[in-house]
Design an enzyme around this catalytic site. Structure first.
Site, PDB file in Angstrom:
ATOM      1  N   ILE A  61      -1.294   7.034   5.395  1.00  0.00           N
ATOM      2  CA  ILE A  61      -1.526   8.447   5.059  1.00  0.00           C
ATOM      3  C   ILE A  61      -2.981   8.801   5.356  1.00  0.00           C
ATOM      4  O   ILE A  61      -3.899   8.215   4.778  1.00  0.00           O
ATOM      5  CB  ILE A  61      -1.148   8.706   3.591  1.00  0.00           C
ATOM      6  CG1 ILE A  61       0.341   8.353   3.390  1.00  0.00           C
ATOM      7  CG2 ILE A  61      -1.425  10.154   3.212  1.00  0.00           C
ATOM      8  CD1 ILE A  61       0.844   8.469   1.974  1.00  0.00           C
ATOM      9  N   PHE A 109       9.924  -0.222  14.182  1.00  0.00           N
ATOM     10  CA  PHE A 109       8.774   0.493  13.624  1.00  0.00           C
ATOM     11  C   PHE A 109       9.250   1.536  12.614  1.00  0.00           C
ATOM     12  O   PHE A 109       9.621   2.647  12.978  1.00  0.00           O
ATOM     13  CB  PHE A 109       7.992   1.163  14.763  1.00  0.00           C
ATOM     14  CG  PHE A 109       6.684   1.753  14.311  1.00  0.00           C
ATOM     15  CD1 PHE A 109       5.552   0.960  14.195  1.00  0.00           C
ATOM     16  CD2 PHE A 109       6.583   3.091  13.988  1.00  0.00           C
ATOM     17  CE1 PHE A 109       4.347   1.490  13.771  1.00  0.00           C
ATOM     18  CE2 PHE A 109       5.382   3.641  13.564  1.00  0.00           C
ATOM     19  CZ  PHE A 109       4.260   2.834  13.451  1.00  0.00           C
ATOM     20  N   ARG A 129       9.771  12.189   3.955  1.00  0.00           N
ATOM     21  CA  ARG A 129      10.403  11.287   4.928  1.00  0.00           C
ATOM     22  C   ARG A 129      10.888   9.985   4.296  1.00  0.00           C
ATOM     23  O   ARG A 129      11.365   9.089   4.996  1.00  0.00           O
ATOM     24  CB  ARG A 129       9.401  10.976   6.047  1.00  0.00           C
ATOM     25  CG  ARG A 129       9.065  12.209   6.854  1.00  0.00           C
ATOM     26  CD  ARG A 129       7.952  11.957   7.820  1.00  0.00           C
ATOM     27  NE  ARG A 129       7.520  13.216   8.421  1.00  0.00           N
ATOM     28  CZ  ARG A 129       6.509  13.351   9.234  1.00  0.00           C
ATOM     29  NH1 ARG A 129       5.799  12.294   9.583  1.00  0.00           N
ATOM     30  NH2 ARG A 129       6.180  14.522   9.729  1.00  0.00           N
ATOM     31  N   PHE A 163       0.867  -1.196   0.000  1.00  0.00           N
ATOM     32  CA  PHE A 163       0.000   0.000   0.000  1.00  0.00           C
ATOM     33  C   PHE A 163       0.901   1.243   0.000  1.00  0.00           C
ATOM     34  O   PHE A 163       1.867   1.312   0.742  1.00  0.00           O
ATOM     35  CB  PHE A 163      -0.869  -0.005   1.261  1.00  0.00           C
ATOM     36  CG  PHE A 163      -2.172   0.743   1.119  1.00  0.00           C
ATOM     37  CD1 PHE A 163      -3.376   0.059   0.944  1.00  0.00           C
ATOM     38  CD2 PHE A 163      -2.198   2.125   1.170  1.00  0.00           C
ATOM     39  CE1 PHE A 163      -4.575   0.751   0.824  1.00  0.00           C
ATOM     40  CE2 PHE A 163      -3.391   2.822   1.053  1.00  0.00           C
ATOM     41  CZ  PHE A 163      -4.588   2.139   0.880  1.00  0.00           C
ATOM     42  N   ALA A 201       3.583   2.973   4.896  1.00  0.00           N
ATOM     43  CA  ALA A 201       3.208   4.393   4.869  1.00  0.00           C
ATOM     44  C   ALA A 201       1.699   4.489   5.064  1.00  0.00           C
ATOM     45  O   ALA A 201       0.930   4.019   4.212  1.00  0.00           O
ATOM     46  CB  ALA A 201       3.625   5.020   3.546  1.00  0.00           C
ATOM     47  N   THR A 236      -7.785   7.692   3.924  1.00  0.00           N
ATOM     48  CA  THR A 236      -8.712   6.768   4.578  1.00  0.00           C
ATOM     49  C   THR A 236      -9.321   7.356   5.844  1.00  0.00           C
ATOM     50  O   THR A 236      -8.682   8.135   6.542  1.00  0.00           O
ATOM     51  CB  THR A 236      -7.993   5.449   4.953  1.00  0.00           C
ATOM     52  OG1 THR A 236      -8.925   4.601   5.615  1.00  0.00           O
ATOM     53  CG2 THR A 236      -6.811   5.690   5.865  1.00  0.00           C
ATOM     54  N   HIS A 290     -10.193   5.196   8.086  1.00  0.00           N
ATOM     55  CA  HIS A 290      -9.808   4.239   9.139  1.00  0.00           C
ATOM     56  C   HIS A 290      -8.307   4.304   9.435  1.00  0.00           C
ATOM     57  O   HIS A 290      -7.710   3.371   9.946  1.00  0.00           O
ATOM     58  CB  HIS A 290     -10.314   2.819   8.866  1.00  0.00           C
ATOM     59  CG  HIS A 290      -9.762   2.131   7.654  1.00  0.00           C
ATOM     60  ND1 HIS A 290     -10.201   2.332   6.382  1.00  0.00           N
ATOM     61  CD2 HIS A 290      -8.795   1.198   7.542  1.00  0.00           C
ATOM     62  CE1 HIS A 290      -9.528   1.569   5.538  1.00  0.00           C
ATOM     63  NE2 HIS A 290      -8.666   0.879   6.218  1.00  0.00           N
ATOM     64  N   PHE A 304      -1.415  -2.876   8.034  1.00  0.00           N
ATOM     65  CA  PHE A 304      -2.135  -3.647   9.053  1.00  0.00           C
ATOM     66  C   PHE A 304      -1.649  -5.103   9.091  1.00  0.00           C
ATOM     67  O   PHE A 304      -1.695  -5.743  10.149  1.00  0.00           O
ATOM     68  CB  PHE A 304      -3.649  -3.597   8.775  1.00  0.00           C
ATOM     69  CG  PHE A 304      -4.480  -4.149   9.881  1.00  0.00           C
ATOM     70  CD1 PHE A 304      -4.704  -3.409  11.036  1.00  0.00           C
ATOM     71  CD2 PHE A 304      -5.037  -5.423   9.789  1.00  0.00           C
ATOM     72  CE1 PHE A 304      -5.464  -3.925  12.075  1.00  0.00           C
ATOM     73  CE2 PHE A 304      -5.804  -5.936  10.827  1.00  0.00           C
ATOM     74  CZ  PHE A 304      -6.015  -5.185  11.972  1.00  0.00           C
ATOM     75  N   GLU A 305      -1.196  -5.608   7.956  1.00  0.00           N
ATOM     76  CA  GLU A 305      -0.752  -7.016   7.872  1.00  0.00           C
ATOM     77  C   GLU A 305       0.700  -7.205   8.320  1.00  0.00           C
ATOM     78  O   GLU A 305       1.176  -8.348   8.442  1.00  0.00           O
ATOM     79  CB  GLU A 305      -0.891  -7.527   6.430  1.00  0.00           C
ATOM     80  CG  GLU A 305      -2.309  -7.868   6.002  1.00  0.00           C
ATOM     81  CD  GLU A 305      -3.197  -6.653   5.787  1.00  0.00           C
ATOM     82  OE1 GLU A 305      -2.699  -5.656   5.249  1.00  0.00           O
ATOM     83  OE2 GLU A 305      -4.379  -6.700   6.189  1.00  0.00           O
TER      84      GLU A 305
HETATM   85  N1  INI Z   1      -2.521   0.530   4.534  1.00  0.00           N
HETATM   86  C1  INI Z   1      -1.374   1.246   4.544  1.00  0.00           C
HETATM   87  O1  INI Z   1      -0.285   0.679   4.657  1.00  0.00           O
HETATM   88  N2  INI Z   1      -1.423   2.606   4.446  1.00  0.00           N
HETATM   89  C2  INI Z   1      -2.603   3.283   4.329  1.00  0.00           C
HETATM   90  O2  INI Z   1      -2.576   4.531   4.232  1.00  0.00           O
HETATM   91  C3  INI Z   1      -3.812   2.546   4.299  1.00  0.00           C
HETATM   92  N3  INI Z   1      -5.059   3.212   4.100  1.00  0.00           N
HETATM   93  O3  INI Z   1      -5.039   4.399   3.810  1.00  0.00           O
HETATM   94  O4  INI Z   1      -6.114   2.602   4.214  1.00  0.00           O
HETATM   95  C4  INI Z   1      -3.738   1.131   4.411  1.00  0.00           C
HETATM   96  N4  INI Z   1      -4.864   0.383   4.407  1.00  0.00           N
HETATM   97  C5  INI Z   1      -4.856  -1.037   4.169  1.00  0.00           C
HETATM   98  C6  INI Z   1      -4.658  -1.817   5.453  1.00  0.00           C
HETATM   99  O5  INI Z   1      -3.311  -1.764   5.870  1.00  0.00           O
HETATM  100  C7  INI Z   1      -5.007  -3.308   5.225  1.00  0.00           C
HETATM  101  O6  INI Z   1      -4.205  -3.819   4.198  1.00  0.00           O
HETATM  102  C8  INI Z   1      -6.477  -3.536   4.890  1.00  0.00           C
HETATM  103  O7  INI Z   1      -7.317  -2.894   5.821  1.00  0.00           O
HETATM  104  C9  INI Z   1      -6.798  -5.065   4.872  1.00  0.00           C
HETATM  105  O8  INI Z   1      -6.588  -5.616   6.189  1.00  0.00           O
END
Ligand code: INI
Length: 153
Positions: free
Chosen positions: A81, A112, A126, A21, A79, A85, A87, A56-57
């Site tokens: 941002i 981190f 950054r 992402f 990253a 989003t 969330h 998130f993963e």
């Molecule tokens: N994941 C990121 O790494 N950066 C983001 O800015 C982001 N936004 O904006 O939503 C993002 N979302 C995806 C998230 O990490 C998961 O892959 C997804 O929710 C599935 O679990």
């Protein structure tokens, strides 16, 4: 007595976990981390890179890699941002607490190196722009922590 890690070339393998992402940003962080490891004496052959869909993963894979016992440290790069989003806070919160937990569970440094930014401009600054490269900094942090843990025995 003062206990402190240094930046002498460490032994052992390093892992990087990177989110796809916002890859335009994260690819630069990965480059920075690889450069940072190399400049601190870690050969490319001693670095593995794993890609996950989003930040998130990252914690799950960081923990899995740590549990293999094959790595002295795991560097997490992503990253998040806010502009992209609603969330943001959940993704960022999950990544922060998951990475802290992975480090404590595996007993190795899980660094981190995830940017949490308001917009893309801030993120690019950054990731090799005018505010340096957070990936490079994460690599130096990993080396320092590995050396500190080795010193503590
Ligand atoms: N994941 C990121 O790494 N950066 C983001 O800015 C982001 N936004 O904006 O939503 C993002 N979302 C995806 C998230 O990490 C998961 O892959 C997804 O929710 C599935 O679990």
């Amino acid at each position: 007595m003062i206990h402190e890690g240094d930046l002498t070339p460490p032994t052992g393998r390093f892992a990087i976990v990177a989110a796809r992402f916002n890859s335009v940003v994260v690819d630069r962080l990965v480059e920075g981390a690889l450069d940072g490891l190399k400049r601190h004496g870690v050969a490319d052959k001693n670095v593995d890179v794993a890609y996950v869909p989003g930040s998130f993963e990252i914690p799950l894979i960081a923990q899995k890699l740590g549990e293999t016992g094959s790595y002295v440290a795991v560097i997490c790069l992503g990253a998040i941002i806010r502009g992209d989003t609603d969330h943001y806070d959940h993704v960022a919160g999950g990544a922060v607490s998951g990475i802290a937990s992975a480090s404590l569970k595996t007993g190795i440094p899980v660094i981190f190196g995830i940017l949490t930014c308001e917009n893309m401009e801030q993120a690019m600054n950054r990731a090799g722009g005018k505010a340096g490269n957070k990936g490079f900094e994460a690599a130096a942090t990993a080396v320092e922590m590995v050396n500190l843990i080795k010193k503590l025995g």
